[in-house]
Design an enzyme around this catalytic site. Structure first.
Site, PDB file in Angstrom:
ATOM      1  CD  GLU A  49      34.700  36.818  45.725  1.00 41.05           C
ATOM      2  OE1 GLU A  49      35.709  36.726  46.464  1.00 41.05           O
ATOM      3  OE2 GLU A  49      33.776  37.620  45.951  1.00 41.05           O
ATOM      4  CG  HIS A 107      39.049  39.299  46.975  1.00 37.22           C
ATOM      5  ND1 HIS A 107      39.519  40.403  47.634  1.00 37.22           N
ATOM      6  CD2 HIS A 107      37.703  39.449  46.913  1.00 37.22           C
ATOM      7  CE1 HIS A 107      38.494  41.202  47.945  1.00 37.22           C
ATOM      8  NE2 HIS A 107      37.378  40.640  47.514  1.00 37.22           N
TER       9      HIS A 107
END
Ligand SMILES: [Zn+2]
Length: 682
Positions: free
Chosen positions: A472, A475
């Site tokens: 994450e 991202h």
């Protein structure tokens, strides 16, 4: 409600344009959405009806800069609905799904607006556009075409209806899964129920029980960070079976929250949507705007991995059965047993014990490790901003500075599972980076669902959790490092089989021994993780990959089959059974997501006919990381610089295949991915 009493409509003048979280109430959203939509309509009408001939500036750039009030309210709403929902917010979500879908559908079906975009598109070679402007024009034009701008008459009307109904159904689907996840609690009442559970899991189960008012007890919920370790460690086969059955049957219960009819209708409407575009199936529609482009490319990748994974699974099964036999057990291997026996193999064969690893993976250390890798690769610095408040006390805010000290954005991290937060892990943004009209600095969020540790000690992560944290964060960097002019091309708004490249690639750094030695330090002694343990982690790396590959690929095949179907699917569960049987799917492995709770496909459309993208991106990320391996340094400055320029900063401003080749000097090879998954037989 006007700006004086609705904080959503007033200027957001907190640092980084954050919303006034403490003032926002659920009842503020409906009027704010309505105002946002009406302002957006006015802006678009001005663009569409102006007398000047269309130019990039008066049409495309103006379109890119329109609807900002609506976008900022939508971004905030989606974040709250996912991370801190309530009955009231869910009611707003149900009420607004259709009007918002109708609004966006009307935007892209606006004939006068499309005419201007289309006229520019027809002359695109003669407009003297920069590469990014050319890309903006192509992208926006394609957005219009794919949203049905070319449809006429009754087809136009029907298209809008289909999109609205899909918006309602996908909202319902997500809420039904949330309902089934909240409805299940496995209470562990005594020591016998807790047999085999390591200390961290007992602590997390204790915490989960406390949050549900089951004071003093222990509970297992369907949060991934509880259910997966429970299936891995519990010696109580009966309880494992009970938990496993609840987990795999989410969305498949008769009554008000049954997702079977919801999924069936979504699939039927998507087939109709594709038909209105003149296509045979939804997969053809979805894939037209991807790197893969065609079904044939996707099937070829999935077929190749499936065959190798099923073969490799038999090798893993033999190891599990040997471990079972060695313990004198005669029980058949059932789906709820796989993780348990795999853990026994990990302990016996690889001398690796998750409970032995966890003390080295304290959450604060792993967050620091992620920041440090971003610093060594890209020169970024993350400074806590304790003064910045968010929607929940769990959220941590960090100001992100570039190497020259300039603050480039804000990073918010929300790490813990709790009631009112959906499961899984994801990245989102409250503001995207762009320079269209003003300098917009990104505000990026990461949500994880880690089980909180006991009050006195830090939260300890599993290696799997650490990978999720890095994923994450990858991202997040894609959003934070974005360096483009137009918002449409910013950050993670790239083709969907490219979007997992920055995230999956980032996972590689936490497995670098050097990074582990530096950051994986024992939570009690602060000693770095021993070399021997790192070696054991690396030796065990491929074990379990066959199981994961089968489970993932089974879900990807199912997604493609459901969206490539040209005939109605009456019974999605029978369809699922048939597809898996035809493929000879080993029942004992199961699959990552069954259709009745496959949120990637049915809680929105972004992964419909697109679950394959993780594997597609893995071909890219394994190949990309090899560039650092070839350079002999996981932080090689020249490779990192190319990586930043072509992968993390360029957003959608460059065609992704071309961006990848600019980074790597050639197209990606599939071999590194197969090697990393242990799927090359030697
Ligand atoms: Zn991801």
């Amino acid at each position: 409600m006007d700006a004086a009493i609705n904080p959503l409509l007033a200027p957001w003048d907190a640092p980084f344009g954050l919303p006034p979280f403490d003032l926002v109430r659920p009842e503020h959203f409906k009027p704010a959405f309505e105002r946002g939509m009406s302002e957006h309509r006015d802006e678009l009408a001005r663009i569409a009806t102006q007398l000047d001939a269309p130019t990039l500036h008066n049409t495309l750039a103006a379109f890119d800069a329109s609807g900002r009030l609506l976008s900022r309210v939508e971004a905030l709403f989606h974040n709250l609905a996912a991370s801190a929902t309530s009955e009231a917010l869910q009611a707003v979500q149900r009420a607004m799904a259709a009007p918002l879908a109708a609004h966006w559908s009307a935007v892209y079906m606006d004939a006068a607006l499309f005419q201007r975009v289309d006229a520019l598109f027809a002359r695109r070679e003669t407009l003297n556009l920069s590469t990014e402007q050319q890309r903006l024009l192509e992208r926006v034009h394609l957005d219009f075409v794919r949203a049905g701008a070319r449809l006429q008459g009754s087809a136009r009307q029907r298209y809008a209806q289909v999109m609205q109904r899909l918006a309602e159904l996908t909202t319902t689907f997500a809420q039904n899964v949330l309902h089934d996840e909240a409805a299940f609690v496995l209470e562990l009442r005594d020591e016998a129920d807790l047999a085999g559970l390591p200390a961290f899991l007992r602590a997390a189960a204790h915490q989960a029980a406390a949050e549900r008012g089951l004071a003093g007890g222990h509970a297992i919920t369907l949060a991934r960070s509880l259910i997966v370790p429970f299936l891995t460690f519990s010696q109580r086969r009966d309880l494992r079976e009970q938990a496993w059955r609840a987990w795999v049957s989410r969305g498949e219960h008769d009554g008000a929250h049954d997702n079977r009819p919801v999924a069936r209708e979504i699939l039927a409407l998507r087939r109709e949507q594709a038909a209105l575009h003149g296509l045979a199936c939804y997969a053809d529609y979805a894939l037209a705007d991807t790197m893969a482009r065609t079904q044939a490319q996707v099937w070829a990748l999935l077929d190749q991995v499936w065959a190798k994974a099923v073969t490799a699974l038999e090798r893993e099964r033999a190891m599990l059965e040997a471990a079972r036999d060695a313990q004198g057990s005669r029980e058949a291997l059932e789906p709820w047993d796989w993780r348990y026996w795999a853990e026994q193999v990990r302990r016996r064969h690889y001398a690796l014990d998750d409970a032995e690893l966890k003390p080295y993976f304290a959450l604060p250390n792993m967050v620091r490790a992620a920041f440090d890798c971003a610093h060594r690769l890209f020169g970024l610095r993350f400074t806590p901003r304790a003064d910045v408040g968010a929607y929940h006390g769990d959220v941590r805010a960090y100001e992100v500075a570039a190497a020259d000290g300039r603050a480039i954005g804000l990073f918010l991290q929300d790490n813990f599972a709790r009631a009112g937060k959906r499961s899984g892990a994801w990245m989102s943004a409250l503001h995207w980076q762009h320079r269209n009209g003003f300098e917009s600095r990104p505000v990026v969020l990461n949500n994880n669902n880690f089980a909180r540790g006991q009050e006195q000690g830090p939260t300890l992560l599993s290696l799997d959790d650490v990978r999720t944290l890095f994923h994450e964060f990858g991202h997040g960097l894609h959003g934070l490092l974005s360096d483009v002019h137009y918002e449409r091309l910013s950050g993670t708004q790239v083709l969907r089989d490219f979007v997992e490249l920055p995230s999956q690639l980032f996972e590689h750094w936490i497995e670098e021994p050097e990074v582990l030695k530096r950051h994986a330090r024992h939570c009690d002694t602060d000693q770095p993780i021993p070399d021997l343990l790192i070696e054991r982690v690396r030796a065990a790396r491929c074990f379990g990959q066959a199981y994961e590959s089968v489970r993932y690929t089974a879900s990807a095949l199912l997604d493609m089959a459901a969206h490539a179907a040209t005939e109605p699917i009456d019974d999605i569960v029978a369809f699922e059974r048939r597809v898996l049987a035809e493929r000879g799917a080993p029942a004992v492995a199961g699959l990552n997501h069954r259709l009745p709770h496959f949120q990637h496909l049915f809680s929105g459309s972004s992964y419909a006919a697109g679950y394959y993208v993780y594997l597609w991106a893995e071909v890219l990320d394994a190949d990309a990381y090899d560039a650092f391996v070839e350079a002999g340094d996981p932080f090689d400055a020249a490779v990192a610089q190319r990586l930043r320029r072509w992968i993390y900063s360029s957003g959608n401003s460059v065609e992704p295949g071309a961006a990848y080749e600019a980074f790597r000097g050639r197209a990606a090879s599939i071999e590194p991915m197969l090697r990393e998954r242990g799927l090359i037989d030697d």
